[in-house]
Design an enzyme around this catalytic site. Structure first.
Site, short mmCIF file in Angstrom:
data_model
loop_
_atom_site.label_atom_id
_atom_site.label_comp_id
_atom_site.label_asym_id
_atom_site.label_seq_id
_atom_site.Cartn_x
_atom_site.Cartn_y
_atom_site.Cartn_z
N LYS A 139 0.82 -1.22 0.00
CA LYS A 139 0.00 0.00 0.00
C LYS A 139 0.85 1.26 0.00
O LYS A 139 0.62 2.17 -0.81
CB LYS A 139 -0.96 -0.02 1.20
CG LYS A 139 -1.77 1.25 1.38
CD LYS A 139 -2.90 1.04 2.36
CE LYS A 139 -2.43 0.50 3.68
NZ LYS A 139 -1.61 1.47 4.44
N THR A 158 4.04 1.51 -0.79
CA THR A 158 4.81 1.50 -2.04
C THR A 158 3.96 2.03 -3.19
O THR A 158 4.43 2.85 -4.00
CB THR A 158 5.29 0.06 -2.34
OG1 THR A 158 6.09 -0.40 -1.24
CG2 THR A 158 6.12 0.01 -3.61
N ARG A 189 2.22 8.66 6.90
CA ARG A 189 2.47 8.57 8.34
C ARG A 189 3.96 8.33 8.61
O ARG A 189 4.67 7.78 7.77
CB ARG A 189 1.68 7.41 8.95
CG ARG A 189 0.18 7.61 8.97
CD ARG A 189 -0.52 6.41 9.56
NE ARG A 189 -0.31 5.21 8.75
CZ ARG A 189 -0.57 3.98 9.16
NH1 ARG A 189 -1.01 3.77 10.38
NH2 ARG A 189 -0.38 2.95 8.38
N LYS A 197 7.28 -5.92 11.46
CA LYS A 197 7.00 -5.29 10.18
C LYS A 197 8.25 -4.75 9.49
O LYS A 197 8.34 -4.73 8.26
CB LYS A 197 6.01 -4.13 10.39
CG LYS A 197 5.55 -3.48 9.09
CD LYS A 197 4.50 -2.40 9.37
CE LYS A 197 4.02 -1.76 8.06
NZ LYS A 197 3.04 -0.69 8.30
N ALA A 246 -3.53 2.08 13.11
CA ALA A 246 -4.82 2.01 12.43
C ALA A 246 -5.75 0.96 13.02
O ALA A 246 -6.96 1.05 12.87
CB ALA A 246 -4.62 1.75 10.94
N PHE A 261 -3.69 0.02 7.12
CA PHE A 261 -4.21 -1.34 6.97
C PHE A 261 -5.29 -1.42 5.88
O PHE A 261 -5.27 -0.66 4.91
CB PHE A 261 -4.71 -1.89 8.30
CG PHE A 261 -3.61 -2.16 9.29
CD1 PHE A 261 -2.49 -2.89 8.94
CD2 PHE A 261 -3.68 -1.68 10.59
CE1 PHE A 261 -1.47 -3.14 9.84
CE2 PHE A 261 -2.67 -1.93 11.51
CZ PHE A 261 -1.56 -2.66 11.13
N PHE A 278 3.13 -9.09 -9.41
CA PHE A 278 4.34 -9.88 -9.22
C PHE A 278 4.64 -10.65 -10.51
O PHE A 278 3.72 -10.97 -11.28
CB PHE A 278 4.15 -10.88 -8.07
CG PHE A 278 4.30 -10.26 -6.70
CD1 PHE A 278 5.38 -10.57 -5.90
CD2 PHE A 278 3.34 -9.37 -6.21
CE1 PHE A 278 5.52 -10.00 -4.63
CE2 PHE A 278 3.46 -8.81 -4.96
CZ PHE A 278 4.55 -9.13 -4.17
N TRP A 305 7.17 -1.07 -7.54
CA TRP A 305 8.27 -1.60 -6.73
C TRP A 305 9.50 -1.79 -7.60
O TRP A 305 10.61 -1.43 -7.20
CB TRP A 305 7.85 -2.92 -6.08
CG TRP A 305 8.88 -3.45 -5.11
CD1 TRP A 305 8.94 -3.21 -3.77
CD2 TRP A 305 9.99 -4.31 -5.41
NE1 TRP A 305 10.03 -3.85 -3.22
CE2 TRP A 305 10.69 -4.53 -4.20
CE3 TRP A 305 10.46 -4.89 -6.59
CZ2 TRP A 305 11.84 -5.33 -4.13
CZ3 TRP A 305 11.61 -5.68 -6.53
CH2 TRP A 305 12.29 -5.90 -5.32
#
Length: 556
Positions: free
Chosen positions: A70, A72, A93, A104, A272, A300, A381, A409
């Site tokens: 998200k 990214t 954030r 994470k 969140a 999230f 991907f 990405w």
């Protein structure tokens, strides 16, 4: 293949004064923190005579171990809009040290769609979180000192609700006894710590529009109750002025840049799944005022992050998104369909079809419940097959929503051009009927039930006797017209993290209801949600190191 931190460390960053100049910010408003970070003075907002730009919200499906990307996507979309010659700014954030050292890792994007300097942003940055923790703990110290010095406010030590905080995952501090050691060392009582990003000071900080607004909100913070059940506030303790003094510099938004030199405001960071999960109102409004397209994200999945962004932040700050991006990966959707993580590289249309309802419910919510123009971004991907991609496109088309494939990405802004074009189209041409999911004047119970029924897809809430007593007290105190902040697992629409996909016919157990009077919302705590996380068995901290030259490794 380079890691995220290796990509970030090899980037040729521009001096922050170049970034602020390109953003149209006069140097008189810029306070440098070295060569690549700056704070922007709040007076800029008052002195800018410009229409607000478009506001784009990026949200996602419920997260899985397969990843969604998200942040990214948010950064890559901003870079892509810049490549379309749009004046753009991203607002994000700040990461919390707890997740960075926990499970994470970093939270500054990934691959070639990152904000930099990545290590600074993920660690101490400009010290905002330290200031928020200090303000929180100053209030705690003044509260306990008041009781020790005679307790003229008649505070019941057994009814204190204010906790100390630290920006670290430390389960050992969830429940503590303090004030021990005899009469000169305080008044003994049960206590505990929250993580800084779950503190109400963080929520107040992120929802404040000025120093004066900050002080007013801080003064309303409820720290406990008297022996006759009257609320005691930070204003009663005369603490708001000193707390605001600690926060005055932190309140100024932080300016950095993406890998491609797009201006980025990174400011504030409430959790969140516990708090409202959005960057500061000031950063969002500054991004809108400085650009034609302001791209921001919610925390999230859309059931938590977007719901709170729309029902709390937009309501309190008078914001209206022009378009919403819902991020998903085919890998994550297959996990929602019951596929094992080890098998995700294999085509499996059956698992994908079983998992797609998770995405489709989020799409329905944003498009039909909130009435907002919507696009789905598939973070693609190499293992995704054409058949799998086409299935997602087909199912979203049936709901009247387009899908854009994203490879930001790997390709940076170039990988988000199709997504950027669709976002521009939605902003310029799509019908926007933004509305909230519930009305403020409804009862607390009905508002909670409405969120569960409309957004989660459940049948309603089950309230513990304690929660019902707390609701009755809040109604007597006059807090029934505030928005609701649901504290719930991020992994499921329900309060059971094992129920993936789009579960139905479930209830959500609300075990505690409390008011965040300063922030201006009511928190409904469900399931096993805790305001102080713990570290995993193998924390990310074990992999993080720094060499003799100060070069950090292991962040991701």
């Amino acid at each position: 293949m380079k890691s995220d931190i290796e990509i970030a460390q090899s980037a040729q960053m521009k001096n922050i004064l170049e970034i602020t100049k390109e953003a149209g910010i006069d140097s008189s408003y810029v306070e440098q923190y070295g060569n690549y970070k700056a704070k922007i003075d709040l007076s800029l907002l008052e002195n800018l005579n410009k229409e607000n730009g478009k506001l784009i919200l990026v949200t996602a499906i419920n997260p899985t171990p397969a990843g969604e990307g998200k942040t990214t996507t948010t950064i890559g979309l901003a870079d892509a809009l810049k490549k379309l010659n749009k004046k753009v700014m991203v607002a994000l954030r700040e990461p919390s040290l707890g997740p960075v050292f926990g499970i994470k890792g970093g939270a500054a994007g990934g691959g070639y769609a990152q904000v930099v300097p990545m290590e600074d942003i993920n660690l101490h940055f400009t010290g905002d979180f330290h200031a928020i923790g200090a303000a929180n703990n100053l209030l705690a110290a003044m509260l306990d000192n008041h009781i020790y010095q005679g307790n003229s406010l008649n505070i019941d030590p057994s009814k204190i609700t204010w906790k100390r905080c630290v920006d670290m995952n430390d389960r050992q501090l969830r429940f503590v006894k303090d004030g021990l050691g005899g009469g000169k060392n305080g008044v003994p009582r049960d206590d505990g710590f929250d993580i800084t990003v779950a503190s109400e000071v963080m929520a107040v900080f992120c929802l404040s529009s000025s120093i004066n607004d900050l002080k007013q909100k801080l003064s309303r913070l409820i720290v406990g109750y008297t022996y006759d059940d009257k609320p005691v506030t930070a204003g009663d303790l005369k603490a708001e002025g000193a707390m605001a003094a600690l926060l005055k510099d932190a309140l100024k938004p932080n300016m950095v840049q993406t890998l491609e030199g797009t201006p980025a405001l990174v400011h504030g960071g409430p959790f969140a799944n516990i708090a409202h999960g959005c960057n500061s109102v000031l950063a969002t409004k500054m991004a809108m005022k400085l650009s034609d397209y302001a791209v921001t994200e919610a925390g999230f999945g859309a059931d938590l992050g977007a719901e709170k962004f729309l029902d709390i932040k937009c309501r309190l700050a008078n914001l209206k998104p022009n378009a919403v991006v819902i991020v998903a990966t085919i890998r994550a959707l297959k996990m929602h369909g019951g596929m094992d993580k080890a098998e995700l590289n294999n085509e499996n249309l059956s698992a994908l079809e079983s998992g797609l309802p998770n995405l489709l419910r989020h799409v329905h919510n944003i498009k039909d419940v909130y009435g907002l123009p919507t696009v789905v971004a598939i973070n693609r991907f190499p293992t995704d097959t054409d058949a799998e991609v086409n299935l997602v496109i087909k199912k979203c088309k049936e709901l009247g929503v387009n899908v854009a494939l994203s490879t930001v990405w790997a390709d940076g802004g170039n990988g988000g051009i199709d997504l950027a074009k669709e976002v521009v189209r939605l902003c310029e041409n799509a019908e926007n009927n933004f509305r909230f999911s519930y009305e403020l004047n409804d009862s607390i119970v009905n508002k909670i039930n409405t969120i569960i029924q409309k957004i989660y897809g459940g049948t309603g809430a089950t309230f513990t006797p304690e929660a019902m007593e707390q609701i009755k007290r809040l109604e007597v105190l006059g807090f029934n017209n505030l928005p609701i902040c649901m504290a719930k697992t991020q992994y499921s629409f329900s309060d059971d993290m094992t129920k993936l996909g789009a579960p139905e016919d479930f209830t959500v157990t609300v075990r505690e209801v409390k008011v965040s009077a300063g922030a201006g919302f009511i928190v409904a705590i469900t399931g096993s949600i805790m305001t102080m996380p713990g570290l995993p068995k193998v924390p990310s901290a074990e992999k993080i190191d720094v060499d003799a030259n100060g070069k950090i490794t292991g962040l991701f």
